[in-house]
Scaffold this active site. Structure first.
Site, mmCIF file in Angstrom:
data_model
loop_
_atom_site.group_PDB
_atom_site.id
_atom_site.type_symbol
_atom_site.label_atom_id
_atom_site.label_comp_id
_atom_site.label_asym_id
_atom_site.label_seq_id
_atom_site.Cartn_x
_atom_site.Cartn_y
_atom_site.Cartn_z
ATOM 1 N N HIS A 1 35.632 27.887 53.755
ATOM 2 C CA HIS A 1 34.799 27.708 54.948
ATOM 3 C C HIS A 1 34.369 26.259 55.191
ATOM 4 O O HIS A 1 33.565 26.007 56.076
ATOM 5 C CB HIS A 1 33.545 28.585 54.856
ATOM 6 C CG HIS A 1 33.822 30.041 55.065
ATOM 7 N ND1 HIS A 1 34.200 30.570 56.286
ATOM 8 C CD2 HIS A 1 33.808 31.086 54.213
ATOM 9 C CE1 HIS A 1 34.365 31.876 56.178
ATOM 10 N NE2 HIS A 1 34.140 32.220 54.931
ATOM 11 N N ARG B 1 36.975 27.358 45.523
ATOM 12 C CA ARG B 1 37.377 28.560 46.247
ATOM 13 C C ARG B 1 38.566 28.208 47.121
ATOM 14 O O ARG B 1 38.464 27.325 47.976
ATOM 15 C CB ARG B 1 36.253 29.121 47.100
ATOM 16 C CG ARG B 1 36.694 30.362 47.892
ATOM 17 C CD ARG B 1 35.567 31.214 48.402
ATOM 18 N NE ARG B 1 34.789 30.608 49.468
ATOM 19 C CZ ARG B 1 33.832 31.263 50.129
ATOM 20 N NH1 ARG B 1 33.534 32.525 49.812
ATOM 21 N NH2 ARG B 1 33.152 30.653 51.085
ATOM 22 N N ASP C 1 46.870 22.112 39.933
ATOM 23 C CA ASP C 1 47.547 20.850 39.578
ATOM 24 C C ASP C 1 46.611 19.649 39.713
ATOM 25 O O ASP C 1 46.718 18.689 38.943
ATOM 26 C CB ASP C 1 48.786 20.628 40.455
ATOM 27 C CG ASP C 1 49.985 21.435 39.951
ATOM 28 O OD1 ASP C 1 51.001 21.487 40.671
ATOM 29 O OD2 ASP C 1 49.899 22.011 38.849
ATOM 30 N N GLU D 1 34.515 41.614 48.941
ATOM 31 C CA GLU D 1 33.615 41.380 50.077
ATOM 32 C C GLU D 1 34.018 42.201 51.304
ATOM 33 O O GLU D 1 33.914 41.734 52.434
ATOM 34 C CB GLU D 1 33.580 39.895 50.426
ATOM 35 C CG GLU D 1 34.920 39.197 50.453
ATOM 36 C CD GLU D 1 34.778 37.689 50.541
ATOM 37 O OE1 GLU D 1 33.755 37.195 51.027
ATOM 38 O OE2 GLU D 1 35.721 36.976 50.151
ATOM 39 N N ASP E 1 30.276 38.603 53.921
ATOM 40 C CA ASP E 1 31.450 39.307 54.469
ATOM 41 C C ASP E 1 31.370 40.800 54.215
ATOM 42 O O ASP E 1 31.828 41.608 55.022
ATOM 43 C CB ASP E 1 32.732 38.726 53.859
ATOM 44 C CG ASP E 1 33.152 37.436 54.560
ATOM 45 O OD1 ASP E 1 33.293 36.403 53.891
ATOM 46 O OD2 ASP E 1 33.323 37.465 55.804
HETATM 47 O O1 LIG Z 1 30.612 36.577 51.880
HETATM 48 C C1 LIG Z 1 29.813 35.747 51.400
HETATM 49 O O2 LIG Z 1 28.572 35.822 51.496
HETATM 50 C C2 LIG Z 1 30.389 34.611 50.652
HETATM 51 O O3 LIG Z 1 31.547 34.648 50.271
HETATM 52 C C3 LIG Z 1 29.536 33.360 50.503
HETATM 53 C C4 LIG Z 1 29.666 32.541 51.769
HETATM 54 O O4 LIG Z 1 31.020 32.394 52.138
HETATM 55 C C5 LIG Z 1 29.105 31.137 51.534
HETATM 56 O O5 LIG Z 1 29.536 30.302 52.589
HETATM 57 C C6 LIG Z 1 27.612 31.095 51.527
HETATM 58 O O6 LIG Z 1 27.096 31.462 52.791
#
Ligand SMILES: O=C(O)C(=O)C[C@H](O)[C@@H](O)CO
Length: 251
Positions: free
Chosen positions: A44, A69, A83, A148, A174
């Site tokens: 993100h 991530r 790597d 998630e 999510d």
């Molecule tokens: O779904 C989630 O919550 C995460 O995976 C964490 C968020 O992606 C992270 O950006 C914190 O808001």
């Protein structure tokens, strides 16, 4: 440094900070604050392998475990992140045991997996100067998969039990969206689902991690047996601190 999977097994909850600014300088600052781990977000945040390399170089001489991530469960990207030197990866949006197994395979050299070999030009291998890197690479790696979604919830036990999955991280944001509560990770139904996932993960004998919703929730998660908890983000610290400063100045 002790592999993160071994630190997770020590029993002391490990507190982390999300790195979303995609910046070497702020990462260098955050690495000195005392967190146990820092998560560098390739999903993100505006990160590339090049930007992540700079952040990794800025922090790796300090204490926190750098966790990256990946943007997706993609063996090409996983190969690149390994790597450049990340030893701990978080793979998002894993819904099935088959997807978890594919993520593990992407981190392993043949015959266990499909990770491409470039020891002579790989920073992780010391550019060819780390003795026996290829043979020992997997020993130092920690593979964390993220559940998630509603589907992942039904498969949580099988995902967690997948050989080579070292830990499972719950993404409440999510998960809330998948359960029909977009933007409301604190909703009772979402929190019930989180508790189910935690029980399944621990039932499979694997450490569980989560993104906490507040400092109090962070403490609660630690008390509930989570092995690693994200307490916040660099962006959140900047926004909260800036607003608090202005409120104090303006009265
Ligand atoms: O779904 C989630 O919550 C995460 O995976 C964490 C968020 O992606 C992270 O950006 C914190 O808001």
């Amino acid at each position: 440094m002790i592999p993160f999977k071994h630190r997770l097994a020590e029993g002391k909850p490990l507190i982390g900070l999300w790195q979303a600014l995609a910046n070497n300088y702020t990462a260098d600052i955050c690495a000195r604050l005392g967190f146990d781990w820092l998560l560098f977000d390739g999903e993100h945040s505006p990160n590339t392998a090049q930007t992540l390399l700079g952040q990794l170089q800025a922090v790796e001489r300090h204490g926190p475990e750098p966790i990256a991530r990946v943007p997706a469960n993609d063996p090409v990207i996983i190969k690149q992140y390994l790597d450049i030197g990340f030893r701990t990866l978080l793979i998002p949006m894993v819904d099935t045991a088959e997807q978890a197994a594919a993520a593990v395979a992407a981190t392993r050299y043949a015959p266990e997996g499909i990770r491409g070999v470039a020891s002579g030009t790989s920073r992780a291998a010391g550019f060819g100067m780390t003795p026996n890197y290829l043979a020992n690479a997997a020993d130092g790696l920690t593979v964390i998969v993220q559940i998630e979604s509603r589907i992942a919830l039904t498969n949580a036990a099988a995902i967690a039990a997948t050989p080579g999955v070292d830990a499972v991280f719950i993404g409440p944001g999510d998960l809330a969206a998948s359960l029909g509560h977009l933007g409301d990770p604190g909703h009772a139904e979402v929190q019930d689902a989180v508790a189910q996932a935690m029980t399944a993960i621990r039932g499979a004998g694997k450490p569980a991690g989560i993104f906490a919703l507040s400092p109090q929730h962070t403490r609660q998660c630690c008390e509930q047996g989570y092995a690693f908890v994200a307490a916040g983000t660099d962006i959140g610290l900047l926004v909260k601190g800036g607003k608090a400063l202005l409120d104090e100045v303006r009265g």
